[in-house]
Design a protein around this motif. Sequence first.
Motif, PDB file in Angstrom:
ATOM      1  N   MET A   1      73.821 -11.994  39.952  1.00  0.00           N
ATOM      2  CA  MET A   1      73.838 -11.478  38.586  1.00  0.00           C
ATOM      3  C   MET A   1      75.253 -11.079  38.205  1.00  0.00           C
ATOM      4  SD  MET A   1      73.806  -8.860  36.193  1.00  0.00           S
ATOM      5  CE  MET A   1      73.500  -7.253  36.923  1.00  0.00           C
ATOM      6  N   LEU A   2      75.700 -11.474  37.015  1.00  0.00           N
ATOM      7  CA  LEU A   2      77.036 -11.144  36.523  1.00  0.00           C
ATOM      8  C   LEU A   2      76.934 -10.294  35.270  1.00  0.00           C
ATOM      9  CD1 LEU A   2      80.140 -11.519  36.576  1.00  0.00           C
ATOM     10  CD2 LEU A   2      79.810 -13.569  35.173  1.00  0.00           C
ATOM     11  N   ARG A   3      77.707  -9.195  35.244  1.00  0.00           N
ATOM     12  CA  ARG A   3      77.742  -8.315  34.078  1.00  0.00           C
ATOM     13  C   ARG A   3      79.127  -7.687  33.976  1.00  0.00           C
ATOM     14  NH1 ARG A   3      73.473  -3.267  32.864  1.00  0.00           N
ATOM     15  NH2 ARG A   3      73.764  -3.231  30.601  1.00  0.00           N
ATOM     16  N   GLY A   4      79.546  -7.363  32.794  1.00  0.00           N
ATOM     17  CA  GLY A   4      80.808  -6.662  32.603  1.00  0.00           C
ATOM     18  C   GLY A   4      80.646  -5.180  32.867  1.00  0.00           C
ATOM     19  N   GLY A   5      81.691  -4.559  33.367  1.00  0.00           N
ATOM     20  CA  GLY A   5      81.651  -3.137  33.665  1.00  0.00           C
ATOM     21  C   GLY A   5      81.973  -2.278  32.455  1.00  0.00           C
ATOM     22  N   VAL A   6      82.033  -0.970  32.687  1.00  0.00           N
ATOM     23  CA  VAL A   6      82.336   0.009  31.641  1.00  0.00           C
ATOM     24  C   VAL A   6      83.849   0.059  31.428  1.00  0.00           C
ATOM     25  CG1 VAL A   6      82.187   2.430  30.974  1.00  0.00           C
ATOM     26  CG2 VAL A   6      80.283   1.344  32.187  1.00  0.00           C
ATOM     27  N   MET A   7      84.258   0.037  30.167  1.00  0.00           N
ATOM     28  CA  MET A   7      85.663  -0.082  29.816  1.00  0.00           C
ATOM     29  C   MET A   7      86.355   1.274  29.638  1.00  0.00           C
ATOM     30  SD  MET A   7      86.310  -3.386  29.642  1.00  0.00           S
ATOM     31  CE  MET A   7      85.250  -3.488  31.108  1.00  0.00           C
ATOM     32  N   SER A   8      87.670   1.268  29.912  1.00  0.00           N
ATOM     33  CA  SER A   8      88.525   2.411  29.563  1.00  0.00           C
ATOM     34  C   SER A   8      89.418   2.065  28.371  1.00  0.00           C
ATOM     35  CB  SER A   8      89.411   2.793  30.758  1.00  0.00           C
ATOM     36  OG  SER A   8      90.276   1.717  31.108  1.00  0.00           O
ATOM     37  N   HIS A   9      89.417   0.796  27.951  1.00  0.00           N
ATOM     38  CA  HIS A   9      90.193   0.360  26.792  1.00  0.00           C
ATOM     39  C   HIS A   9      89.809   1.215  25.584  1.00  0.00           C
ATOM     40  CE1 HIS A   9      91.503  -2.198  23.451  1.00  0.00           C
ATOM     41  NE2 HIS A   9      92.238  -2.880  24.309  1.00  0.00           N
ATOM     42  N   PRO A  10      90.788   1.702  24.823  1.00  0.00           N
ATOM     43  CA  PRO A  10      90.484   2.652  23.733  1.00  0.00           C
ATOM     44  C   PRO A  10      89.422   2.163  22.753  1.00  0.00           C
ATOM     45  CG  PRO A  10      92.852   2.518  24.082  1.00  0.00           C
ATOM     46  CD  PRO A  10      92.243   1.463  24.950  1.00  0.00           C
ATOM     47  N   ARG A  11      89.395   0.886  22.441  1.00  0.00           N
ATOM     48  CA  ARG A  11      88.453   0.397  21.432  1.00  0.00           C
ATOM     49  C   ARG A  11      87.020   0.350  21.947  1.00  0.00           C
ATOM     50  NH1 ARG A  11      90.486  -5.102  18.975  1.00  0.00           N
ATOM     51  NH2 ARG A  11      88.500  -4.836  17.869  1.00  0.00           N
ATOM     52  N   TYR A  12      86.845   0.273  23.269  1.00  0.00           N
ATOM     53  CA  TYR A  12      85.494   0.160  23.829  1.00  0.00           C
ATOM     54  C   TYR A  12      85.282   1.160  24.959  1.00  0.00           C
ATOM     55  CZ  TYR A  12      84.873  -4.123  21.148  1.00  0.00           C
ATOM     56  OH  TYR A  12      84.747  -5.034  20.115  1.00  0.00           O
TER      57      TYR A  12
ATOM     58  N   GLY B   1      83.985   3.658  27.434  1.00  0.00           N
ATOM     59  CA  GLY B   1      82.627   4.082  27.773  1.00  0.00           C
ATOM     60  C   GLY B   1      81.570   3.023  27.558  1.00  0.00           C
ATOM     61  N   ARG B   2      81.937   1.861  27.045  1.00  0.00           N
ATOM     62  CA  ARG B   2      80.972   0.784  26.803  1.00  0.00           C
ATOM     63  C   ARG B   2      81.183  -0.358  27.784  1.00  0.00           C
ATOM     64  NH1 ARG B   2      81.144  -1.096  20.671  1.00  0.00           N
ATOM     65  NH2 ARG B   2      79.650  -2.565  21.588  1.00  0.00           N
ATOM     66  N   ARG B   3      80.109  -1.039  28.084  1.00  0.00           N
ATOM     67  CA  ARG B   3      80.222  -2.260  28.880  1.00  0.00           C
ATOM     68  C   ARG B   3      80.713  -3.404  27.993  1.00  0.00           C
ATOM     69  NH1 ARG B   3      77.762  -2.800  33.939  1.00  0.00           N
ATOM     70  NH2 ARG B   3      76.435  -1.042  34.603  1.00  0.00           N
ATOM     71  N   VAL B   4      81.546  -4.256  28.568  1.00  0.00           N
ATOM     72  CA  VAL B   4      82.025  -5.466  27.896  1.00  0.00           C
ATOM     73  C   VAL B   4      81.917  -6.618  28.884  1.00  0.00           C
ATOM     74  CG1 VAL B   4      84.101  -6.644  27.068  1.00  0.00           C
ATOM     75  CG2 VAL B   4      83.558  -4.361  26.234  1.00  0.00           C
ATOM     76  N   PHE B   5      81.435  -7.765  28.404  1.00  0.00           N
ATOM     77  CA  PHE B   5      81.278  -8.916  29.290  1.00  0.00           C
ATOM     78  C   PHE B   5      82.633  -9.549  29.585  1.00  0.00           C
ATOM     79  CE2 PHE B   5      80.006 -13.366  30.288  1.00  0.00           C
ATOM     80  CZ  PHE B   5      79.217 -13.079  31.398  1.00  0.00           C
ATOM     81  N   CYS B   6      83.270 -10.173  28.592  1.00  0.00           N
ATOM     82  CA  CYS B   6      84.542 -10.850  28.868  1.00  0.00           C
ATOM     83  C   CYS B   6      85.236 -11.212  27.568  1.00  0.00           C
ATOM     84  CB  CYS B   6      84.308 -12.114  29.702  1.00  0.00           C
ATOM     85  SG  CYS B   6      85.800 -13.058  30.069  1.00  0.00           S
ATOM     86  N   ALA B   7      86.547 -10.947  27.510  1.00  0.00           N
ATOM     87  CA  ALA B   7      87.340 -11.238  26.312  1.00  0.00           C
ATOM     88  C   ALA B   7      88.023 -12.591  26.376  1.00  0.00           C
ATOM     89  CB  ALA B   7      88.392 -10.144  26.114  1.00  0.00           C
ATOM     90  N   GLY B   8      87.741 -13.405  27.401  1.00  0.00           N
ATOM     91  CA  GLY B   8      88.347 -14.724  27.494  1.00  0.00           C
ATOM     92  C   GLY B   8      89.724 -14.689  28.130  1.00  0.00           C
ATOM     93  N   ILE B   9      90.466 -15.763  27.992  1.00  0.00           N
ATOM     94  CA  ILE B   9      91.762 -15.899  28.645  1.00  0.00           C
ATOM     95  C   ILE B   9      92.723 -14.810  28.173  1.00  0.00           C
ATOM     96  CG2 ILE B   9      92.696 -17.467  26.895  1.00  0.00           C
ATOM     97  CD1 ILE B   9      94.043 -19.011  29.171  1.00  0.00           C
ATOM     98  N   ASN B  10      93.505 -14.301  29.095  1.00  0.00           N
ATOM     99  CA  ASN B  10      94.490 -13.276  28.779  1.00  0.00           C
ATOM    100  C   ASN B  10      95.697 -13.952  28.135  1.00  0.00           C
ATOM    101  OD1 ASN B  10      96.596 -11.310  28.893  1.00  0.00           O
ATOM    102  ND2 ASN B  10      95.447 -10.212  30.473  1.00  0.00           N
ATOM    103  N   LEU B  11      95.774 -13.908  26.815  1.00  0.00           N
ATOM    104  CA  LEU B  11      96.819 -14.630  26.094  1.00  0.00           C
ATOM    105  C   LEU B  11      98.208 -14.031  26.321  1.00  0.00           C
ATOM    106  CD1 LEU B  11      94.937 -15.366  22.770  1.00  0.00           C
ATOM    107  CD2 LEU B  11      95.385 -16.931  24.655  1.00  0.00           C
ATOM    108  N   LYS B  12      98.278 -12.757  26.614  1.00  0.00           N
ATOM    109  CA  LYS B  12      99.569 -12.171  26.947  1.00  0.00           C
ATOM    110  C   LYS B  12     100.099 -12.766  28.246  1.00  0.00           C
ATOM    111  CE  LYS B  12      98.897  -7.772  24.555  1.00  0.00           C
ATOM    112  NZ  LYS B  12      98.854  -6.299  24.690  1.00  0.00           N
TER     113      LYS B  12
ATOM    114  N   VAL C   1      75.022  -9.900  28.941  1.00  0.00           N
ATOM    115  CA  VAL C   1      76.142  -9.799  27.999  1.00  0.00           C
ATOM    116  C   VAL C   1      76.037  -8.528  27.176  1.00  0.00           C
ATOM    117  CG1 VAL C   1      77.371 -10.899  26.104  1.00  0.00           C
ATOM    118  CG2 VAL C   1      76.267 -12.313  27.858  1.00  0.00           C
ATOM    119  N   ASP C   2      77.015  -7.659  27.368  1.00  0.00           N
ATOM    120  CA  ASP C   2      77.174  -6.466  26.539  1.00  0.00           C
ATOM    121  C   ASP C   2      78.401  -6.644  25.654  1.00  0.00           C
ATOM    122  OD1 ASP C   2      75.234  -4.372  27.991  1.00  0.00           O
ATOM    123  OD2 ASP C   2      76.362  -5.436  29.549  1.00  0.00           O
ATOM    124  N   SER C   3      78.311  -6.219  24.415  1.00  0.00           N
ATOM    125  CA  SER C   3      79.430  -6.201  23.449  1.00  0.00           C
ATOM    126  C   SER C   3      79.826  -7.596  22.990  1.00  0.00           C
ATOM    127  CB  SER C   3      80.644  -5.456  24.001  1.00  0.00           C
ATOM    128  OG  SER C   3      80.306  -4.122  24.321  1.00  0.00           O
TER     129      SER C   3
END
Length: 434
Positions: free
Chosen positions: A215-226, A228-239, A286-288
């Motif tokens: 089973m695959l799931r995204g963890g809880v984020m510390s990123h300011p916009r999310y 405390g919320r789980r996020v699955f994946c934002a895709g390739i790191n463009l930076k 998939v969360d978020s």
Amino acid sequence: MTTDSPTLSLSPGLDHRALAKAAQRVDELLDGLPLPSARTPAQREAASSALDEIRAARTEYVEAHAEEIYDRLTDGRTRYLRLDELVRAAASAYPGLVPTEAQMAAERSRQQAEKEGREIDQGIFLRGILNAPKAGPHLLDAMLRPTARALELLPEFVETGVVRMEAASLERRDGVAYLTLCRDDCLNAEDAQQVDDMETAVDLALLDPAVRVGMLRGGVMSHPRYAGRRVFCAGINLKKLSSGDIPLVDFLLRRELGYIHKIVRGVATDGSWRSRVIDKPWLAAVDSFAIGGGAQLLLVFDHVVAASDAYFSLPAATEGIIPGAANYRLSRFTGPRLARQVILGGRRIRADEPDARSLVDQVVPPEEMDAAIESALAALDGDAVRANRRMVNLAEEPPDGFRRYMAEFALQQALRIYGADVIGKVGGFAAGAR
């Protein structure tokens, strides 16, 4: 400083010595030029013309000799070399065919906009090998074998049921391997470290006899916009792409031919007469959102549960790159018209709209995700599920079709990541757009 292209004098049916000499002359031209961003129009034209000619010669040579080259590098297909090992071996055995390790080290030290694009030459080589009817399947098999890192960690995981890595963690409970994406600061954006951690985790889940379902799931984020919320994946790191840290071989190709392909086919072992692979059912939660590579992942899972406030998108066309194997798989799920809207037009699909049912199996309120996941995992843990999902995957995605797609992808994605439009766009993201 000269701006004249070298006279290569290449003819059809050239041998390797002639190719090596021509490649050396092109390298001498490039070494005498400033970095790409500092070149005059005449210098850019000279470099482009020389590269076009030598790349045409490399294409001809590898297409004519792919089986012979691969047999030499793998001792008659008795050795299983992964992509990175194969290109390094080719650089040593066939000077001028692919970049040397020193040339690639120089490329890795530069931002994407300042590279010569030597990965394009790796793409030419790998397209030829993957298209070859004997070499190509053998290379796919090599990429399905467990990594050395996973084999080293396997005793620890079998004993403790826990492995924690930088970008992913894996925990076994009651026969389920819970794989969590844990890049909490960047919304699980993908880079080479994540690909390495993910392939290690998938290998461990497949090799551990106590695991029955993954089973695959995204963890809880510390990123300011999310936070405390789980996020699955934002895709390739463009930076990371802009800074030159998204490699063709160790990210873009390894990702598709490594852990994602292992989710579909299983991990290859010397095995028994029953099967040469160990494969297991997989669930994604998939969360978020699942953006880009996150959305691509959903196409290889046996069951997908999504929160009703989540959304899915493949913004590769707007970014200028190819969304992995999504172009190969998405139409099978959504039909061709919706697939084009998503891939070519960048359409975003919300989990609560009707079209989302072609991408996910269940949509539930966020507070009901845990219960839905556990119920779906129980349904996947059936005696006949493994055999049936293997046959479904074989029917839907024949290995030869996938191989031919990945052969062309190897070159076309290499060309895209060095496109002027891509470099301009990811430069904007690196400046703070994402």
